[in-house]
Structure formats: C-alpha cells, structure tokens
Motif scaffolding. Structure first.
Motif, PDB file in Angstrom:
ATOM      1  N   MET A  72      36.086  34.032  40.395  1.00 50.89           N
ATOM      2  CA  MET A  72      36.374  35.407  40.814  1.00 50.89           C
ATOM      3  C   MET A  72      35.348  35.804  41.867  1.00 50.89           C
ATOM      4  O   MET A  72      34.164  35.675  41.667  1.00 50.89           O
ATOM      5  N   GLU A  73      35.841  36.267  42.974  1.00 50.52           N
ATOM      6  CA  GLU A  73      34.981  36.713  44.061  1.00 50.52           C
ATOM      7  C   GLU A  73      35.094  38.229  44.168  1.00 50.52           C
ATOM      8  O   GLU A  73      36.188  38.780  44.143  1.00 50.52           O
ATOM      9  N   LEU A  74      33.935  38.881  44.269  1.00 49.66           N
ATOM     10  CA  LEU A  74      33.926  40.325  44.462  1.00 49.66           C
ATOM     11  C   LEU A  74      33.677  40.617  45.928  1.00 49.66           C
ATOM     12  O   LEU A  74      32.814  40.003  46.547  1.00 49.66           O
ATOM     13  N   GLY A  75      34.415  41.540  46.466  1.00 42.96           N
ATOM     14  CA  GLY A  75      34.175  41.996  47.826  1.00 42.96           C
ATOM     15  C   GLY A  75      33.489  43.345  47.756  1.00 42.96           C
ATOM     16  O   GLY A  75      33.748  44.131  46.852  1.00 42.96           O
ATOM     17  N   ARG A  76      32.620  43.580  48.685  1.00 46.72           N
ATOM     18  CA  ARG A  76      31.912  44.856  48.679  1.00 46.72           C
ATOM     19  C   ARG A  76      31.635  45.285  50.102  1.00 46.72           C
ATOM     20  O   ARG A  76      31.644  44.468  51.016  1.00 46.72           O
ATOM     21  N   ALA A  77      31.382  46.563  50.248  1.00 46.49           N
ATOM     22  CA  ALA A  77      30.907  47.134  51.500  1.00 46.49           C
ATOM     23  C   ALA A  77      29.648  47.912  51.170  1.00 46.49           C
ATOM     24  O   ALA A  77      29.585  48.589  50.139  1.00 46.49           O
ATOM     25  N   GLU A  78      28.668  47.772  51.993  1.00 44.48           N
ATOM     26  CA  GLU A  78      27.385  48.436  51.774  1.00 44.48           C
ATOM     27  C   GLU A  78      27.450  49.897  52.234  1.00 44.48           C
ATOM     28  O   GLU A  78      28.304  50.252  53.051  1.00 44.48           O
ATOM     29  N   PRO A  79      26.539  50.732  51.715  1.00 45.32           N
ATOM     30  CA  PRO A  79      26.559  52.151  52.113  1.00 45.32           C
ATOM     31  C   PRO A  79      26.540  52.352  53.626  1.00 45.32           C
ATOM     32  O   PRO A  79      27.247  53.221  54.146  1.00 45.32           O
ATOM     33  N   GLU A  80      25.777  51.539  54.344  1.00 45.23           N
ATOM     34  CA  GLU A  80      25.714  51.679  55.806  1.00 45.23           C
ATOM     35  C   GLU A  80      27.065  51.381  56.450  1.00 45.23           C
ATOM     36  O   GLU A  80      27.450  52.035  57.424  1.00 45.23           O
ATOM     37  N   GLU A  81      27.795  50.422  55.893  1.00 48.96           N
ATOM     38  CA  GLU A  81      29.116  50.102  56.432  1.00 48.96           C
ATOM     39  C   GLU A  81      30.097  51.231  56.155  1.00 48.96           C
ATOM     40  O   GLU A  81      30.925  51.565  57.007  1.00 48.96           O
TER      41      GLU A  81
ATOM     42  N   ALA B  23      36.071  45.306  52.343  1.00 47.17           N
ATOM     43  CA  ALA B  23      35.657  44.698  51.076  1.00 47.17           C
ATOM     44  C   ALA B  23      36.781  43.844  50.491  1.00 47.17           C
ATOM     45  O   ALA B  23      36.536  42.754  49.950  1.00 47.17           O
ATOM     46  N   MET B  24      38.012  44.312  50.607  1.00 49.70           N
ATOM     47  CA  MET B  24      39.154  43.519  50.134  1.00 49.70           C
ATOM     48  C   MET B  24      39.279  42.213  50.924  1.00 49.70           C
ATOM     49  O   MET B  24      39.513  41.149  50.338  1.00 49.70           O
ATOM     50  N   GLN B  25      39.122  42.298  52.232  1.00 52.67           N
ATOM     51  CA  GLN B  25      39.163  41.086  53.056  1.00 52.67           C
ATOM     52  C   GLN B  25      38.078  40.102  52.620  1.00 52.67           C
ATOM     53  O   GLN B  25      38.317  38.899  52.514  1.00 52.67           O
ATOM     54  N   ARG B  26      36.889  40.607  52.369  1.00 55.61           N
ATOM     55  CA  ARG B  26      35.785  39.745  51.939  1.00 55.61           C
ATOM     56  C   ARG B  26      36.070  39.090  50.595  1.00 55.61           C
ATOM     57  O   ARG B  26      35.733  37.925  50.382  1.00 55.61           O
ATOM     58  N   ALA B  27      36.673  39.852  49.690  1.00 56.05           N
ATOM     59  CA  ALA B  27      36.993  39.290  48.375  1.00 56.05           C
ATOM     60  C   ALA B  27      37.977  38.138  48.509  1.00 56.05           C
ATOM     61  O   ALA B  27      37.794  37.073  47.910  1.00 56.05           O
ATOM     62  N   VAL B  28      39.013  38.331  49.291  1.00 54.72           N
ATOM     63  CA  VAL B  28      40.021  37.279  49.468  1.00 54.72           C
ATOM     64  C   VAL B  28      39.416  36.088  50.207  1.00 54.72           C
ATOM     65  O   VAL B  28      39.628  34.931  49.826  1.00 54.72           O
ATOM     66  N   ALA B  29      38.623  36.349  51.248  1.00 56.70           N
ATOM     67  CA  ALA B  29      38.003  35.262  52.021  1.00 56.70           C
ATOM     68  C   ALA B  29      37.044  34.437  51.165  1.00 56.70           C
ATOM     69  O   ALA B  29      36.853  33.244  51.418  1.00 56.70           O
ATOM     70  N   GLY B  30      36.460  35.045  50.148  1.00 51.42           N
ATOM     71  CA  GLY B  30      35.489  34.352  49.312  1.00 51.42           C
ATOM     72  C   GLY B  30      36.089  33.563  48.161  1.00 51.42           C
ATOM     73  O   GLY B  30      35.355  32.905  47.414  1.00 51.42           O
TER      74      GLY B  30
END
Length: 142
Positions: free
Chosen positions: A1-10, A23-30
C-alpha cells in the motif's frame, strides 16, 4: 500500500484540490503493481496513465475506497500524535489538526507552526495578528 501526500507548502501553492489530486497521482505512481483501473473517492480524477472513475461518497460505497480511507485516517492520526510530541502546547492529539475551537484558540495563543498551511484562513489570520502585535512598539515614556 502506497500513501500519497501533499505537504503544507504544496497545498498553499497549489490549493487544496490540486494538492489532493497531486497526492492521488503520487499514491498511484508509488504502487508496486500498476493497476488496470483506479477508483477515486470524490467527484474528479487526477491525470493518470490508466482509466479511473470518481465515486462520490466512495468511502461509504466501495469497500476498497473505505479501506484506503481508514488507512489514511490512521496515518494522519499518527502524524498528529507525533506533532503533539513536538508541539505539546497545541493539543494536536485532541483535535487531530481539524479546525476545532481548541485548535483555533491554540493557534491564536501560540501562532502557527511550520506544519500549518499558511493559506488556511485561521492560520493566515493568526500570522497577521502576530505580525501586527510584533510591529506595535510601546510608546516611549517621557
């Protein structure tokens, strides 16, 4: 399971919607396996290399989305507990970062941490208040 996240600055730079899509894109890419199809909780899908479908209220309608939602919530709660250890005066373990009356009071009392989103109105207002109070110099006594 990959978690996607975005940081406060993003989030501050992109806005909450676009940061969520990122964040969703990152989760799927990971993911270790490339899915043939992706179900998304919400009303829009991020740009992905495979077909995807948005499911409004997907966390209550689709078991897989529900499971992912629980994992994300548990992860967030753990992160809030860690922030509580770093910044105990804010009460993160109680409010979990949500804009409760307690959180707003602590924000007003102590200002923002580096983990607060600057674009979130109560944080922005707390920062402005802190700047205002810092710029007000007492009148000299003669």
């Amino acid at each position: 399971m990959e978690l996607g996240r975005a940081e406060p600055e993003e989030i501050d730079q992109l806005n909450i919607l676009h940061a969520t899509l990122l964040a969703m894109q990152r989760a799927v890419a990971g993911l270790h396996l490339t899915p043939d199809f992706v179900l998304i909780d919400g009303n829009r899908c991020p740009a992905l290399a495979m077909p995807a479908q948005a499911v409004i209220k997907g966390d209550s309608l689709v078991q897989e989305i529900s499971a992912a939602s629980i994992i994300a919530k548990v992860t967030r709660d753990r992160e809030m507990a860690e922030l509580d250890r770093l910044f105990p005066q804010y009460g993160f373990v109680q409010h979990k970062g949500y804009p409760t009356a307690l959180h707003m009071a602590k924000l007003k009392q102590f200002g923002a941490t580096p983990h607060h989103r600057r674009s979130f109105a109560p944080v922005r207002n707390a920062l402005l208040d802190a700047e205002l109070h810092a710029s007000v110099q007492p009148a000299p006594l003669y």
